[in-house]
Design a protein around this motif. Structure first.
Motif, PDB file in Angstrom:
ATOM      1  N   TYR A 147       0.802  -1.229   0.000  1.00 25.30           N
ATOM      2  CA  TYR A 147       0.000   0.000   0.000  1.00 25.30           C
ATOM      3  C   TYR A 147       0.833   1.277   0.000  1.00 25.30           C
ATOM      4  O   TYR A 147       0.285   2.370  -0.113  1.00 25.30           O
ATOM      5  N   SER A 148       2.143   1.131   0.131  1.00 26.34           N
ATOM      6  CA  SER A 148       3.004   2.319   0.000  1.00 26.34           C
ATOM      7  C   SER A 148       3.206   2.699  -1.459  1.00 26.34           C
ATOM      8  O   SER A 148       3.739   3.769  -1.763  1.00 26.34           O
ATOM      9  N   ARG A 149       2.767   1.844  -2.359  1.00 26.37           N
ATOM     10  CA  ARG A 149       2.874   2.125  -3.801  1.00 26.37           C
ATOM     11  C   ARG A 149       1.598   2.833  -4.260  1.00 26.37           C
ATOM     12  O   ARG A 149       0.495   2.293  -4.100  1.00 26.37           O
ATOM     13  N   PRO A 150       1.720   4.012  -4.809  1.00 25.43           N
ATOM     14  CA  PRO A 150       0.535   4.785  -5.204  1.00 25.43           C
ATOM     15  C   PRO A 150      -0.405   4.023  -6.136  1.00 25.43           C
ATOM     16  O   PRO A 150      -1.629   4.141  -6.023  1.00 25.43           O
ATOM     17  N   THR A 151       0.152   3.242  -7.053  1.00 18.06           N
ATOM     18  CA  THR A 151      -0.688   2.500  -7.998  1.00 18.06           C
ATOM     19  C   THR A 151      -1.544   1.466  -7.271  1.00 18.06           C
ATOM     20  O   THR A 151      -2.748   1.333  -7.539  1.00 18.06           O
TER      21      THR A 151
ATOM     22  N   LEU B   8      -2.410   1.527  -4.132  1.00 22.93           N
ATOM     23  CA  LEU B   8      -3.364   2.239  -3.278  1.00 22.93           C
ATOM     24  C   LEU B   8      -4.560   2.734  -4.088  1.00 22.93           C
ATOM     25  O   LEU B   8      -5.719   2.579  -3.680  1.00 22.93           O
ATOM     26  N   ALA B   9      -4.282   3.318  -5.257  1.00 19.47           N
ATOM     27  CA  ALA B   9      -5.360   3.874  -6.091  1.00 19.47           C
ATOM     28  C   ALA B   9      -6.287   2.785  -6.610  1.00 19.47           C
ATOM     29  O   ALA B   9      -7.517   2.905  -6.525  1.00 19.47           O
TER      30      ALA B   9
ATOM     31  N   LYS C 178      -2.864  14.436 -10.915  1.00 24.01           N
ATOM     32  CA  LYS C 178      -1.639  13.675 -11.150  1.00 24.01           C
ATOM     33  C   LYS C 178      -0.985  14.080 -12.466  1.00 24.01           C
ATOM     34  O   LYS C 178       0.236  14.264 -12.535  1.00 24.01           O
TER      35      LYS C 178
END
Length: 437
Positions: free
Chosen positions: A242-246, A248-249, A423
């Motif tokens: 979940y530290s990866r933006p992709t 998480l999104a 973004k």
């Protein structure tokens, strides 16, 4: 001789198909409001279906925690037994209280599905993940399709009534439970009872000789150390993912799409019944609609392999919102059927696309089941919040509930567009600054 993974896949697919053979479900509202029970639509909406939603959420949390610890197979068996219990209660009780009990059991039935969906990550070699995942999904969709077709034909030709359909479902759950006992046991878990490194074997190591993947070695650990190690590993994997933006999104999209679809699906038969009563249309085609929705949903999932890269989720969710609105505002049950089918097909497209995007970002194979479980848990939590607000908080009539859902689909689409625009602007600004330097 048949390869072990093929044998496991066949048994798992048989269980998945039998579990999904529930011809009573497309007409469950008709059955519960029929001559066999003395309850009103208001009670069904306010006092019965919400119990299933809350029960599902509460038990999903527990099942999510114990599935890996119990090493999957016992939970899969519990899934089959809870299915038997649900339909036994529906068939041989009549009171509102027993109906609420059946919804509690249905919550258990749905929550334990996570064991079936994640079993392959612990039992099958990682090289077969994609293949076995597709087979188990096809098996489930086959069961749902057969349920829709058979229920519609049996009702249309008056071979069975709404109550009789539950006997088929009840029998299928018994057969599914029987098949579950034939699943090979899982000697190790993904987080609990983990395999140890072969180069760090100590005196308290035992060999599992009958493991098809070879002699797996398991360390004897105390319950406390086992739980502590598993908790640490789960936290590390979740934090890494979940530290990866992709991730998480797309996880947020997965959870929102799941919540809105399940909420719409749970109460849609009440909407259809309301429209039929308003338009004097006594014939129900719920089974045919569910069969079509299953087929087109599978087709929508298939399309992701060709169109996922160039498609944005926002327009898809906007179309879903419009479909739900039209399915509610136009007093024609066939329009409502069509709106539901469109929404369902696009849901399967979206959820498959989100799953693929998430999986592409996960480097550790054991993360797949964990992130899937967490996203499902969040989605179920969001659906429970929708139930608490729309149904038990605001006491909205059935049409207002669906107007609200259509608005939420459009809101979710707008939020995705906003995030995407921000973004893109940030990326352009970053490129411009770097060029100026």
């Amino acid at each position: 001789m048949m390869e072990e993974w093929v044998k496991i896949t066949l048994i798992l697919c048989a269980f998945g198909t039998l579990r999904e053979i529930r011809p009573s479900e497309p007409f469950v509202t008709e059955f519960l409001l029929g001559e066999w029970r003395n309850i009103t639509e208001h009670q069904l909406n306010q006092e019965v279906y919400p119990v299933g939603t809350y029960s599902y959420l509460a038990q999903l949390i527990l099942v999510f925690l114990i599935t890996d610890f119990l090493r999957f197979k016992p939970v899969i068996i519990i899934s089959g037994l809870s299915g038997i219990s649900v339909y036994a209660v529906l068939l041989w009780t009549e009171s509102l209280q027993w109906l609420q009990v059946s919804q509690f059991l249905y919550g258990m039935y749905m929550a334990t599905e996570v064991a079936y969906l994640t079993y392959i990550y612990a039992k099958v070699d990682s090289a077969k993940y994609a293949l076995v995942s597709s087979y188990t999904r096809i098996a489930s969709l086959t069961g749902r399709f057969l349920s829709g077709v058979s229920s519609q034909l049996l009702i249309h030709f008056e071979l069975m009534d709404y109550r009789d359909l539950n006997y088929i479902t009840f029998t299928a759950q018994i057969l599914a439970s029987f098949w579950a006992f034939w699943l090979p046991s899982v000697p190790y878990g993904i987080y609990f009872h983990r395999r140890s490194n072969s180069n760090s074997v100590t005196a308290d190591v035992i060999a599992i000789k009958d493991n098809p993947l070879g002699a797996i070695k398991l360390e004897k650990r105390s319950l406390r150390s086992n739980v502590g190690e598993a908790s640490t590993l789960i936290a590390r994997h979740a934090r890494s993912a979940y530290s990866r933006p992709t991730v998480l999104a797309w996880s947020a999209l997965y959870a929102v799409a799941l919540a809105l679809f399940v909420q719409a699906q749970t109460y849609v038969q009440l909407l259809w019944k309301y429209i039929q009563e308003e338009s004097d249309s006594p014939v129900a085609y719920n089974g045919a609609v569910e069969a079509i929705q299953t087929l087109l949903g599978a087709f929508g999932a298939f399309l992701t392999s060709y169109f996922a890269r160039g498609v944005l989720p926002a327009p898809i969710m906007a179309i879903q919102g419009v479909a739900v609105f039209l399915a509610t505002v136009i007093p024609n049950v066939f329009v409502s059927y069509a709106g539901y089918v469109v929404m369902g097909m696009l849901y399967h497209f979206t959820i498959t696309m989100a799953s693929a995007k998430i999986a592409s970002q996960l480097s550790d194979e054991s993360c797949f089941g964990l992130i899937f479980g967490i996203n499902t848990l969040i989605g179920t939590g969001l659906q429970s919040i929708l139930t608490a607000i729309l149904i038990q908080g605001l006491h909205l009539p059935i049409t207002s509930q669906y107007y609200s859902l259509s608005g939420l689909f459009l809101l979710a689409a707008s939020c995705w567009i906003l995030v995407w625009a921000v973004k893109n602007c940030a990326q352009k600004k970053s490129i411009q600054i770097s060029m100026e330097k």
